[in-house]
Design a protein around this motif. Structure first.
Motif, short mmCIF file in Angstrom:
data_model
loop_
_atom_site.label_atom_id
_atom_site.label_comp_id
_atom_site.label_asym_id
_atom_site.label_seq_id
_atom_site.Cartn_x
_atom_site.Cartn_y
_atom_site.Cartn_z
N LYS A 138 0.83 -1.21 0.00
CA LYS A 138 0.00 0.00 0.00
C LYS A 138 0.87 1.26 0.00
N ARG B 193 1.37 6.68 -6.79
CA ARG B 193 0.30 7.64 -7.08
C ARG B 193 0.78 9.08 -6.85
N LYS B 194 1.52 9.24 -5.75
CA LYS B 194 2.04 10.58 -5.45
C LYS B 194 2.99 11.05 -6.55
N GLU C 52 2.26 1.68 -3.46
CA GLU C 52 1.22 2.17 -4.36
C GLU C 52 0.96 3.66 -4.11
N ALA C 53 0.94 4.05 -2.86
CA ALA C 53 0.73 5.46 -2.52
C ALA C 53 1.87 6.32 -3.06
#
Length: 126
Positions: free
Chosen positions: A21, A28-29, A24-25
């Motif tokens: 997670k 995305r950032k 993934e964050a």
């Protein structure tokens, strides 16, 4: 003991999911950051084009087009050249006469250094 290993495995699995997670964050950032940079660059380009158009409109309004400026400079230059030609034509004869006077009408006289020398020697001799 089996419950401890099962608990440890659950903790490891939870830690693995948390790491995924987090990754993934981060992705995305990073993606959002790139997108924001692209949007900002597009906005800057749009603003730059707008200001360039405003400048060209201002320049054309107050200065005229490039062709207008070139033709005005060309006319001014031609006017100055014709003025110089007229000046040369009107003063040519007077200049020739003055040059001939200076060259042909010679008035011999002693150089002022020689005059000074004679005065100095005349003072020492006296």
């Amino acid at each position: 003991m089996a419950s401890q290993t099962q608990g440890i495995q659950q903790l490891l699995a939870a830690e693995k999911r948390a790491a995924e997670k987090i990754n993934e964050a981060r992705k995305r950032k990073l993606q959002r950051t790139k997108q924001a940079k692209q949007e900002a660059q597009a906005e800057v380009e749009k603003y730059k084009q707008q200001r360039e158009q405003e400048f060209k409109a201002f320049e054309q309004q107050y200065l005229g087009t490039k062709e207008d400026i070139e033709s005005k400079i060309r006319r001014d230059t031609e006017d100055q050249i014709s003025g110089m030609k007229n000046s040369v034509a009107s003063n040519k004869q007077a200049v020739i006469v003055r040059l001939l006077q200076l060259v042909c009408d010679i008035k011999p006289e002693l150089h002022h250094n020689l005059s000074l020398q004679k005065k100095l020697h005349g003072q020492f001799a006296a």
